[in-house]
Design a protein around this motif. Structure first.
Motif, PDB file in Angstrom:
ATOM      1  N   TYR A 293       0.849  -1.183   0.000  1.00  0.00           N
ATOM      2  CA  TYR A 293       0.000   0.000   0.000  1.00  0.00           C
ATOM      3  C   TYR A 293       0.886   1.234   0.000  1.00  0.00           C
ATOM      4  N   LEU A 294       0.468   2.230  -0.745  1.00  0.00           N
ATOM      5  CA  LEU A 294       1.231   3.467  -0.844  1.00  0.00           C
ATOM      6  C   LEU A 294       0.552   4.518   0.012  1.00  0.00           C
ATOM      7  N   TYR A 295       1.233   4.923   1.065  1.00  0.00           N
ATOM      8  CA  TYR A 295       0.756   6.006   1.915  1.00  0.00           C
ATOM      9  C   TYR A 295       1.868   7.036   1.987  1.00  0.00           C
ATOM     10  N   LEU A 296       1.600   8.223   1.471  1.00  0.00           N
ATOM     11  CA  LEU A 296       2.614   9.266   1.417  1.00  0.00           C
ATOM     12  C   LEU A 296       2.283  10.370   2.413  1.00  0.00           C
ATOM     13  N   ASP A 297       3.112  10.481   3.419  1.00  0.00           N
ATOM     14  CA  ASP A 297       3.013  11.566   4.393  1.00  0.00           C
ATOM     15  C   ASP A 297       4.215  12.467   4.158  1.00  0.00           C
ATOM     16  N   VAL A 298       3.980  13.636   3.624  1.00  0.00           N
ATOM     17  CA  VAL A 298       5.097  14.510   3.242  1.00  0.00           C
ATOM     18  C   VAL A 298       5.814  15.102   4.443  1.00  0.00           C
ATOM     19  N   HIS A 299       5.305  14.880   5.649  1.00  0.00           N
ATOM     20  CA  HIS A 299       5.970  15.368   6.858  1.00  0.00           C
ATOM     21  C   HIS A 299       6.912  14.318   7.450  1.00  0.00           C
ATOM     22  N   ASN A 300       6.878  13.124   6.904  1.00  0.00           N
ATOM     23  CA  ASN A 300       7.705  12.029   7.391  1.00  0.00           C
ATOM     24  C   ASN A 300       8.984  11.965   6.544  1.00  0.00           C
ATOM     25  N   ALA A 301      10.117  11.882   7.189  1.00  0.00           N
ATOM     26  CA  ALA A 301      11.391  11.857   6.471  1.00  0.00           C
ATOM     27  C   ALA A 301      11.588  10.568   5.682  1.00  0.00           C
ATOM     28  N   CYS A 302      10.886   9.513   6.021  1.00  0.00           N
ATOM     29  CA  CYS A 302      11.014   8.237   5.313  1.00  0.00           C
ATOM     30  C   CYS A 302      10.248   8.212   3.996  1.00  0.00           C
ATOM     31  N   VAL A 303       9.529   9.267   3.686  1.00  0.00           N
ATOM     32  CA  VAL A 303       8.699   9.272   2.484  1.00  0.00           C
ATOM     33  C   VAL A 303       9.559   9.206   1.222  1.00  0.00           C
ATOM     34  N   MET A 304      10.743   9.763   1.250  1.00  0.00           N
ATOM     35  CA  MET A 304      11.613   9.722   0.071  1.00  0.00           C
ATOM     36  C   MET A 304      12.064   8.290  -0.211  1.00  0.00           C
ATOM     37  N   TYR A 305      12.440   7.563   0.816  1.00  0.00           N
ATOM     38  CA  TYR A 305      12.809   6.160   0.663  1.00  0.00           C
ATOM     39  C   TYR A 305      11.616   5.351   0.163  1.00  0.00           C
ATOM     40  N   LYS A 306      10.448   5.607   0.723  1.00  0.00           N
ATOM     41  CA  LYS A 306       9.226   4.890   0.330  1.00  0.00           C
ATOM     42  C   LYS A 306       8.902   5.137  -1.143  1.00  0.00           C
ATOM     43  N   MET A 307       9.033   6.376  -1.590  1.00  0.00           N
ATOM     44  CA  MET A 307       8.749   6.690  -2.995  1.00  0.00           C
ATOM     45  C   MET A 307       9.767   6.045  -3.922  1.00  0.00           C
ATOM     46  N   ARG A 308      11.045   6.080  -3.554  1.00  0.00           N
ATOM     47  CA  ARG A 308      12.067   5.434  -4.382  1.00  0.00           C
ATOM     48  C   ARG A 308      11.802   3.948  -4.527  1.00  0.00           C
ATOM     49  N   THR A 309      11.425   3.309  -3.424  1.00  0.00           N
ATOM     50  CA  THR A 309      11.133   1.878  -3.455  1.00  0.00           C
ATOM     51  C   THR A 309       9.915   1.591  -4.316  1.00  0.00           C
ATOM     52  N   TYR A 310       8.872   2.383  -4.177  1.00  0.00           N
ATOM     53  CA  TYR A 310       7.647   2.153  -4.933  1.00  0.00           C
ATOM     54  C   TYR A 310       7.869   2.420  -6.424  1.00  0.00           C
ATOM     55  N   ILE A 311       8.682   3.417  -6.759  1.00  0.00           N
ATOM     56  CA  ILE A 311       8.997   3.680  -8.164  1.00  0.00           C
ATOM     57  C   ILE A 311       9.721   2.485  -8.777  1.00  0.00           C
ATOM     58  N   SER A 312      10.671   1.929  -8.059  1.00  0.00           N
ATOM     59  CA  SER A 312      11.388   0.770  -8.588  1.00  0.00           C
ATOM     60  C   SER A 312      10.479  -0.442  -8.714  1.00  0.00           C
ATOM     61  N   LEU A 313       9.518  -0.594  -7.808  1.00  0.00           N
ATOM     62  CA  LEU A 313       8.563  -1.697  -7.928  1.00  0.00           C
ATOM     63  C   LEU A 313       7.642  -1.516  -9.127  1.00  0.00           C
ATOM     64  N   VAL A 314       7.194  -0.302  -9.368  1.00  0.00           N
ATOM     65  CA  VAL A 314       6.331  -0.044 -10.530  1.00  0.00           C
ATOM     66  C   VAL A 314       7.115  -0.251 -11.819  1.00  0.00           C
ATOM     67  N   GLU A 315       8.364   0.180 -11.844  1.00  0.00           N
ATOM     68  CA  GLU A 315       9.180  -0.040 -13.034  1.00  0.00           C
ATOM     69  C   GLU A 315       9.511  -1.515 -13.218  1.00  0.00           C
ATOM     70  N   GLY A 316       9.513  -2.280 -12.143  1.00  0.00           N
ATOM     71  CA  GLY A 316       9.753  -3.711 -12.234  1.00  0.00           C
ATOM     72  C   GLY A 316       8.555  -4.491 -12.752  1.00  0.00           C
ATOM     73  N   LEU A 317       7.437  -3.837 -12.882  1.00  0.00           N
ATOM     74  CA  LEU A 317       6.246  -4.503 -13.414  1.00  0.00           C
ATOM     75  C   LEU A 317       6.282  -4.642 -14.928  1.00  0.00           C
ATOM     76  N   ARG A 318       7.323  -4.207 -15.558  1.00  0.00           N
ATOM     77  CA  ARG A 318       7.384  -4.232 -17.021  1.00  0.00           C
ATOM     78  C   ARG A 318       7.249  -5.642 -17.584  1.00  0.00           C
ATOM     79  N   ASP A 319       7.646  -6.653 -16.836  1.00  0.00           N
ATOM     80  CA  ASP A 319       7.517  -8.005 -17.349  1.00  0.00           C
ATOM     81  C   ASP A 319       6.089  -8.526 -17.238  1.00  0.00           C
TER      82      ASP A 319
END
Length: 129
Positions: free
Chosen positions: A60-86
């Motif tokens: 699940y994608l929950y983005l809280d822009v006040h949380n410092a971990c949001v950048m790591y979460k977005m990077r991980t989710y972007i790589s997972l979405v890009e990994g869906l190419r297969d």
């Protein structure tokens, strides 16, 4: 008489202009609205009949822009979405647009709004709801 008509026009337009809820979009408001939109969009894709078969394993994608971990979460989710190419759903317009918009938010937060954003908490577990 022409001066009176112009004054009447000005006095009738001033309340309209002042009552309009106009505020210039700041970097913070843009990031806040994009984050809430992306959170809802990812949830909709997870339950959409066309994309649910391949988005089911995505976290699940929950983005809280006040949380410092949001950048790591977005990077991980972007790589997972890009990994869906297969998989077949990676080629649907909605999934590709989610990935592109998430990448845009990441760039806006990391480069354009870097000084405007203040992370108030550092709780990575809070993003895993």
């Amino acid at each position: 008489m022409a001066i009176f008509n112009r004054m009447l026009l000005v006095w009738s337009l001033v309340p309209l202009v002042l009552s309009y809820p106009f505020y210039p979009p700041t970097c913070y408001t843009k990031v806040l609205s994009m984050a809430s939109e992306l959170t809802q969009w990812a949830a909709d894709l997870k339950w959409d009949p066309e994309t649910s078969y391949c988005m089911a394993h995505m976290p699940y994608l929950y983005l809280d822009v006040h949380n410092a971990c949001v950048m790591y979460k977005m990077r991980t989710y972007i790589s997972l979405v890009e990994g869906l190419r297969d998989r077949r759903c990676a080629y649907t317009r909605e999934v590709r647009k989610l990935g592109v918009t998430l990448r845009q938010l990441f760039i806006i937060m990391s480069e354009k709004c870097h000084g405007d954003l203040v992370f108030t908490i550092y709780d990575c577990a809070a993003l895993e709801r």
